[in-house]
Design a protein around this motif. Structure first.
Motif, PDB file in Angstrom:
ATOM      1  N   GLU B 264      51.576  40.909  41.189  1.00 38.81           N
ATOM      2  CA  GLU B 264      50.684  40.313  40.158  1.00 38.81           C
ATOM      3  C   GLU B 264      50.534  38.717  40.321  1.00 38.81           C
ATOM      4  O   GLU B 264      51.185  38.091  40.578  1.00 38.81           O
ATOM      5  N   ILE B 265      49.271  38.497  39.920  1.00 33.96           N
ATOM      6  CA  ILE B 265      48.772  37.068  40.114  1.00 33.96           C
ATOM      7  C   ILE B 265      48.229  36.334  38.887  1.00 33.96           C
ATOM      8  O   ILE B 265      47.636  37.133  38.039  1.00 33.96           O
ATOM      9  N   LYS B 266      48.988  35.366  38.243  1.00 31.10           N
ATOM     10  CA  LYS B 266      48.648  34.685  37.049  1.00 31.10           C
ATOM     11  C   LYS B 266      47.903  33.430  37.614  1.00 31.10           C
ATOM     12  O   LYS B 266      48.428  32.787  38.231  1.00 31.10           O
ATOM     13  N   TYR B 267      46.582  33.101  37.243  1.00 27.70           N
ATOM     14  CA  TYR B 267      46.059  32.034  37.918  1.00 27.70           C
ATOM     15  C   TYR B 267      45.474  31.217  36.483  1.00 27.70           C
ATOM     16  O   TYR B 267      44.581  31.741  35.803  1.00 27.70           O
ATOM     17  N   SER B 268      45.950  30.068  36.488  1.00 31.67           N
ATOM     18  CA  SER B 268      45.475  29.391  35.049  1.00 31.67           C
ATOM     19  C   SER B 268      44.811  27.979  35.488  1.00 31.67           C
ATOM     20  O   SER B 268      45.258  27.410  36.485  1.00 31.67           O
ATOM     21  N   THR B 269      43.724  27.583  34.699  1.00 31.90           N
ATOM     22  CA  THR B 269      42.955  26.428  35.204  1.00 31.90           C
ATOM     23  C   THR B 269      42.848  25.457  34.003  1.00 31.90           C
ATOM     24  O   THR B 269      42.348  26.085  32.950  1.00 31.90           O
ATOM     25  N   LYS B 290      34.943  32.525  41.625  1.00 32.24           N
ATOM     26  CA  LYS B 290      36.433  32.924  41.528  1.00 32.24           C
ATOM     27  C   LYS B 290      36.472  34.322  41.332  1.00 32.24           C
ATOM     28  O   LYS B 290      35.863  35.002  40.352  1.00 32.24           O
ATOM     29  N   ARG B 291      37.128  35.061  42.219  1.00 32.49           N
ATOM     30  CA  ARG B 291      37.287  36.507  42.257  1.00 32.49           C
ATOM     31  C   ARG B 291      38.655  37.063  42.627  1.00 32.49           C
ATOM     32  O   ARG B 291      39.229  36.469  43.642  1.00 32.49           O
ATOM     33  N   GLY B 292      39.147  38.038  41.871  1.00 34.56           N
ATOM     34  CA  GLY B 292      40.422  38.618  42.228  1.00 34.56           C
ATOM     35  C   GLY B 292      40.252  39.954  42.389  1.00 34.56           C
ATOM     36  O   GLY B 292      39.696  40.588  41.996  1.00 34.56           O
ATOM     37  N   ASP B 293      40.942  40.498  43.496  1.00 33.36           N
ATOM     38  CA  ASP B 293      40.892  41.658  44.079  1.00 33.36           C
ATOM     39  C   ASP B 293      42.169  42.521  43.732  1.00 33.36           C
ATOM     40  O   ASP B 293      43.239  42.255  44.303  1.00 33.36           O
ATOM     41  N   CYS B 294      42.201  43.566  42.834  1.00 34.88           N
ATOM     42  CA  CYS B 294      43.413  44.338  42.628  1.00 34.88           C
ATOM     43  C   CYS B 294      43.348  45.509  43.735  1.00 34.88           C
ATOM     44  O   CYS B 294      42.816  46.335  43.253  1.00 34.88           O
ATOM     45  N   ARG B 295      43.826  45.063  44.741  1.00 35.72           N
ATOM     46  CA  ARG B 295      43.558  45.987  46.038  1.00 35.72           C
ATOM     47  C   ARG B 295      44.727  47.228  45.917  1.00 35.72           C
ATOM     48  O   ARG B 295      44.360  48.044  46.355  1.00 35.72           O
ATOM     49  N   GLY B 296      45.597  46.787  45.426  1.00 30.69           N
ATOM     50  CA  GLY B 296      46.586  47.957  45.666  1.00 30.69           C
ATOM     51  C   GLY B 296      46.997  48.579  44.204  1.00 30.69           C
ATOM     52  O   GLY B 296      46.322  47.889  43.141  1.00 30.69           O
ATOM     53  N   ASP B 297      47.435  49.774  44.181  1.00 30.41           N
ATOM     54  CA  ASP B 297      47.792  50.399  42.892  1.00 30.41           C
ATOM     55  C   ASP B 297      48.896  49.733  42.077  1.00 30.41           C
ATOM     56  O   ASP B 297      49.673  48.862  42.532  1.00 30.41           O
ATOM     57  N   ASN B 298      48.484  49.837  40.665  1.00 26.76           N
ATOM     58  CA  ASN B 298      49.422  49.132  39.847  1.00 26.76           C
ATOM     59  C   ASN B 298      49.669  47.619  39.923  1.00 26.76           C
ATOM     60  O   ASN B 298      50.678  46.978  39.586  1.00 26.76           O
ATOM     61  N   SER B 299      48.518  47.165  40.488  1.00 23.41           N
ATOM     62  CA  SER B 299      48.478  45.535  40.583  1.00 23.41           C
ATOM     63  C   SER B 299      47.776  44.871  39.333  1.00 23.41           C
ATOM     64  O   SER B 299      47.098  45.778  38.640  1.00 23.41           O
ATOM     65  N   LYS B 300      47.865  43.661  39.229  1.00 20.78           N
ATOM     66  CA  LYS B 300      47.233  42.933  38.188  1.00 20.78           C
ATOM     67  C   LYS B 300      47.012  41.402  38.430  1.00 20.78           C
ATOM     68  O   LYS B 300      47.737  40.789  39.031  1.00 20.78           O
ATOM     69  N   ILE B 301      45.660  41.260  37.879  1.00 20.57           N
ATOM     70  CA  ILE B 301      45.558  39.899  37.982  1.00 20.57           C
ATOM     71  C   ILE B 301      45.092  39.061  36.672  1.00 20.57           C
ATOM     72  O   ILE B 301      44.259  39.889  35.991  1.00 20.57           O
ATOM     73  N   SER B 302      45.429  38.040  36.430  1.00 19.93           N
ATOM     74  CA  SER B 302      45.000  37.487  35.073  1.00 19.93           C
ATOM     75  C   SER B 302      44.374  36.271  35.324  1.00 19.93           C
ATOM     76  O   SER B 302      45.007  35.172  35.921  1.00 19.93           O
ATOM     77  N   TRP B 303      43.447  35.985  34.678  1.00 23.34           N
ATOM     78  CA  TRP B 303      42.782  34.485  34.990  1.00 23.34           C
ATOM     79  C   TRP B 303      42.957  33.716  33.604  1.00 23.34           C
ATOM     80  O   TRP B 303      42.404  34.618  32.297  1.00 23.34           O
ATOM     81  N   THR B 304      43.202  32.745  33.458  1.00 20.68           N
ATOM     82  CA  THR B 304      43.403  32.074  32.112  1.00 20.68           C
ATOM     83  C   THR B 304      42.547  30.471  32.421  1.00 20.68           C
ATOM     84  O   THR B 304      42.984  29.848  33.488  1.00 20.68           O
ATOM     85  N   GLN B 305      41.649  30.051  31.524  1.00 19.64           N
ATOM     86  CA  GLN B 305      40.897  28.994  31.877  1.00 19.64           C
ATOM     87  C   GLN B 305      40.756  27.976  30.438  1.00 19.64           C
ATOM     88  O   GLN B 305      40.562  28.682  29.579  1.00 19.64           O
ATOM     89  N   VAL B 306      41.026  26.878  30.573  1.00 21.18           N
ATOM     90  CA  VAL B 306      40.470  26.076  29.267  1.00 21.18           C
ATOM     91  C   VAL B 306      39.308  25.061  30.276  1.00 21.18           C
ATOM     92  O   VAL B 306      39.864  24.224  31.246  1.00 21.18           O
ATOM     93  N   SER B 327      45.231  46.270  36.581  1.00 20.02           N
ATOM     94  CA  SER B 327      44.520  45.700  35.456  1.00 20.02           C
ATOM     95  C   SER B 327      44.123  44.395  35.550  1.00 20.02           C
ATOM     96  O   SER B 327      44.896  43.434  36.374  1.00 20.02           O
ATOM     97  N   GLY B 328      43.005  43.923  34.920  1.00 18.45           N
ATOM     98  CA  GLY B 328      42.652  42.697  34.813  1.00 18.45           C
ATOM     99  C   GLY B 328      42.388  41.981  33.566  1.00 18.45           C
ATOM    100  O   GLY B 328      42.198  42.731  32.530  1.00 18.45           O
ATOM    101  N   GLU B 329      42.610  40.638  33.626  1.00 16.02           N
ATOM    102  CA  GLU B 329      42.546  39.923  32.466  1.00 16.02           C
ATOM    103  C   GLU B 329      41.857  38.657  32.394  1.00 16.02           C
ATOM    104  O   GLU B 329      42.066  38.120  33.477  1.00 16.02           O
ATOM    105  N   THR B 355      42.349  52.065  35.319  1.00 13.20           N
ATOM    106  CA  THR B 355      42.409  50.622  35.121  1.00 13.20           C
ATOM    107  C   THR B 355      42.056  50.235  33.886  1.00 13.20           C
ATOM    108  O   THR B 355      41.373  50.628  33.078  1.00 13.20           O
ATOM    109  N   SER B 356      42.652  49.009  33.473  1.00 15.55           N
ATOM    110  CA  SER B 356      42.319  48.403  32.359  1.00 15.55           C
ATOM    111  C   SER B 356      42.027  46.901  32.434  1.00 15.55           C
ATOM    112  O   SER B 356      42.603  46.396  33.367  1.00 15.55           O
ATOM    113  N   SER B 357      41.055  46.482  31.451  1.00 14.19           N
ATOM    114  CA  SER B 357      40.802  44.951  31.588  1.00 14.19           C
ATOM    115  C   SER B 357      40.638  44.621  30.172  1.00 14.19           C
ATOM    116  O   SER B 357      40.242  45.371  29.128  1.00 14.19           O
ATOM    117  N   ARG B 358      41.081  43.336  29.981  1.00 12.25           N
ATOM    118  CA  ARG B 358      40.917  42.523  28.553  1.00 12.25           C
ATOM    119  C   ARG B 358      40.428  41.347  28.861  1.00 12.25           C
ATOM    120  O   ARG B 358      40.629  40.515  29.534  1.00 12.25           O
TER     121      ARG B 358
END
Ligand SMILES: Nc1ncnc2c1ncn2[C@@H]1O[C@H](COP(=O)(O)OP(=O)(O)OP(=O)(O)O)[C@@H](O)[C@H]1O
Ligand SMILES: [Mg+2]
Lengths: 250, 482
Positions: B264-269, B290-306, B327-329, B355-358
């Protein structure tokens, strides 16, 4: 006795339409005044003008508060100087928690008056205590301000803010409307408990039963934007019985 | 406001841009302009291996054949790519062992920015890899991270010390041919951060980088690569401010994230580049890929930006949901004031099953600005049982600003569900009056209401960032309602 509010020959219009006409009203420290009047007579307009809402033009007269020209002050200055309006229709503010909102309000007022903010523990204790008196469950303090509150819950929340801010002049715009029988008693008694020699109140209501519990010093009959008769609590009894017919006919 | 009470004017609130100062440090410039020699100069300056030089050159050659994109809802005068410097480094930056070796002027700059490294180390427990101009000058907490096998260093350092990792992952999420600005970045990128989290490791602290544009006329071409190996976790924070200047500056960063199985990667800006002045003069062009690759099963990437800064923002942090159950957020707050232009959003590409995205996007526009949300949700034929939820809310504070929502939805799988909700509202007089009646002045009232509006996204930020972000929102909106 110290003069708090003095409304002198006030006329107010909205979009060229006169709503308040030559209104005179004086409220001294420690006094409770009640205003009763038919729908659309201009009671909420008066509250809004006192609180400084935009969009009204004062066509005549003046208002002083503690011997200062009230009309010179912005709404937040008026609030911090001690004028509190319990809204007839409280506004929803999504994403802002009730408790945080009240804390922010209290802190502004304290800062304005040169006081340090309350310690978080003291604030929490105070708000819990007041909420309890008003029968407001604690989880409602954590909800978003007025969002999804029922009509009665909103009114109770206005009463909570009143008790927390302890204003020198509280204007209650139909705070009793929309409350069930039990809530009505609780809120009326809570409001009554804030009564003191220091503070005064202007209570707008349609119901004599509120005035029975609060017992104002003066009752004013408000028709077409001005007070046409003033008296004691018995005036409320008369209105309860006969309505406004006598006053409408002049 | 009624009566003859004095109206507050904009002048009463507006501070000159808080971070608008420049430090006087000699920069080591590459000559102005862009050609193969410059690309070689940069690569040479950094002692790069041959393969990386070739990689840059192939990107450069590709770039020459590409056209600047013009589909975004942003307008700006043509950029003269030959009229810019592509490399500048603070002189003292070579071979720094510890903070004591850092030019005191640099440290002073950080202090002005309110990010004293030492204090931050101890108080916040955050490892800071501060990027000054284009070269990293100080990396802290490295030792502590090393114990867990976490690599957090400047990109240049990674190229030399961990060439295999860099070679294996660089450009695998955003190929050199991806788009005009990413390709340009691939040719001339200066420095940035590199993160590798080994299998099973939960990174013990939030990793954070501060970026800052400094030397006059220097384009910023940051390159960041974050790799989370199997079952690892990392939260990465990126924040930036920039000094005041008149000419436009191009900022074309590239950020690649790779999440392997179960990671899981959480990337905040928090982005606060110089937005230009009230007349729309100056400000940064922020054209970021900016791009994230959920390459493996059950992985998660979340972008939060202000996003509150920059004259123009062109930015679509995206997720490629390749692994099953990945999942991607995307959580975003974008504020535009004065003449700022924002065209931002995300892409969620569903390739794997389940897969799910929000997506939650909050746009706040005021002044004469324009604020566009542009988002793509694409569900591929084999992506069974996938779902997306998108919510885009816009809040307008003035009559002269604009907000647009442009969702693109491509669903090629009937088992999958895509939901989209959008609202647009003006800040209400009644809400403002209610707050003012409780003693908040107009600015405070706006700030409270806006913070409430953004709450869903602010909550996603790490604590220390959330406080900073709230402050930033208030500052960005000062004097914006009248
Ligand atoms: N912004 C406005 N534009 C036009 N008319 C208005 C506006 N605000 C108030 N009015 C009118 O002014 C009159 C007085 O309204 P106000 O709300 O003060 O009445 P009220 O005495 O409080 O009535 P109620 O007992 O129903 O609460 C009404 O006729 C109302 O329609
Ligand atoms: Mg009314």
């Amino acid at each position: 006795m110290k003069e708090f509010l003095n409304i002198n020959n006030l006329s107010v219009s909205v979009d060229e339409k006169n709503i308040i006409n030559n209104l005179n009203l004086k409220i001294n420290q420690g006094e409770i005044h009640a205003i009763m009047g038919p729908n659309g007579s201009g009671k909420s307009t008066l509250s809004n003008v006192l609180a400084g809402k935009d969009g009204y033009s004062i066509t005549n007269g003046n208002i002083s508060f503690c011997e200062e020209n009230l009309l010179e002050f912005s709404p937040d200055e008026r609030a911090n100087k001690g004028i509190f309006l319990a809204f007839q229709y409280p506004v929803e503010i999504p994403g802002v928690t009730n408790i945080n909102f009240i804390k922010t309000a209290l802190e502004s007022k304290r800062e304005f008056n040169g006081l340090d903010p309350l310690k978080p523990g003291d604030f929490l204790k105070l708000i819990k205590e007041k909420a309890k008196v008003l029968g407001i469950p604690e989880d409602r303090l954590k909800r978003q301000l007025n969002v999804g509150f029922s009509g009665g819950e909103k009114k109770r929340n206005e009463a909570l803010q009143l008790m927390m801010l302890n204003p020198s002049l509280a204007i209650l715009d139909e705070t009793d409307s929309g409350l069930d029988v039990d809530a009505f008693k609780i809120v009326a008694d809570a409001v009554n408990s804030t009564r003191s020699k220091e503070n005064s109140m202007l209570i707008i209501t349609h119901y004599q039963r509120l005035l029975e519990r609060i017992c104002p010093d003066f009752v004013h009959v408000f028709v077409n934007g001005s007070i046409i008769e003033s008296g004691g609590p018995s005036l409320a009894d008369e209105i309860e019985k006969n309505g406004y017919e006598r006053f409408n006919n002049g | 406001m009624s009566g003859n009470q004095e109206k507050l004017t904009e002048k009463d609130f507006k501070d000159p841009y808080e971070y608008g100062f420049e430090t006087e440090i000699d920069s080591d410039f590459a000559p102005k302009g862009l050609n193969e020699e410059i690309v070689k100069f940069i690569s040479n300056k950094k002692n790069e291996p041959k393969w990386l030089l070739e990689w840059r050159l192939s990107a450069y050659r590709k770039w020459l054949t590409m056209e600047e994109p013009n589909w975004a809802s942003v307008r700006y005068p043509a950029i003269d790519y030959q009229d810019s410097y592509y490399y500048a480094a603070p002189k003292e930056a070579e071979k720094i062992e510890s903070l004591d070796d850092v030019d005191p002027k640099l440290l002073e700059t950080y202090n002005k920015l309110g990010i004293p490294l030492k204090e931050q180390e101890w108080l916040a427990g955050v490892a800071v890899d501060a990027v000054f101009d284009s070269v990293s000058v100080g990396t802290t907490f490295k030792e502590k991270l090393k114990e867990d096998g976490v690599i957090f260093c400047s990109f240049s350092e990674a190229v030399n010390e961990y060439p295999d990792l860099v070679k294996k992952y660089l450009g695998t999420v955003i190929p050199t041919t991806d788009n005009y600005f990413a390709t340009l970045n691939s040719a001339v990128f200066s420095d940035g951060s590199f993160v590798y989290i080994p299998p099973g490791v939960k990174c013990p602290m939030e990793l954070s980088t501060y970026f800052r544009i400094n030397a006059a006329g220097t384009g910023q071409f940051e390159r960041t690569l974050v790799i989370a190996d199997k079952d690892s976790y990392v939260s990465y924070l990126e924040g930036c401010t920039a000094p005041m200047r008149d000419e436009h500056q191009l900022h074309a960063a590239v950020v690649e994230l790779v999440a392997l199985e179960g990671a899981e990667i959480k990337y905040s800006t928090v982005q606060n580049w110089y937005p230009g002045d009230e007349e729309g003069k100056g400000g940064v062009y922020n054209f970021v890929t900016k791009r994230g690759d959920c390459r493996g099963d059950n992985s998660k990437i979340s972008w939060t930006q202000v996003e509150t800064g920059s004259a123009i923002t062109w930015k679509y942090p995206s997720c490629i949901l390749k692994g099953d159950n990945s999942s991607g957020e995307f959580y975003s707050i974008a504020v535009s004031n004065n003449y700022q232009q924002v065209d931002s959003g995300t892409k969620m590409i569903h390739l794997g099953k389940n897969t799910s995205s929000r997506i939650i996007s909050k746009g706040i526009s005021t002044g004469n600005s324009s604020n566009t949300y542009r988002g793509l949700v694409s569900i591929h034929p084999k992506s069974n049982n996938s779902r997306n939820f998108t919510q885009c809310d816009s809040l307008l504070l003035t009559d002269n600003c604009s907000a647009n929502t442009i969702p693109y939805i491509q669903s090629k799988n009937i088992d999958s569900i895509v939901e989209h909700e959008a609202t647009s509202s003006k800040i209400s007089e009644d809400q403002l009056f209610y707050c003012q009646q409780r003693g908040l002045d107009e600015e405070e009232a706006v700030s409270l209401i806006v913070n409430g509006f953004c709450k869903d996204v602010l909550q996603k930020l790490p604590m220390e960032f959330a406080v900073e972000a709230q402050k930033l929102l208030s500052v960005s909106l000062e004097g914006s309602v009248g």
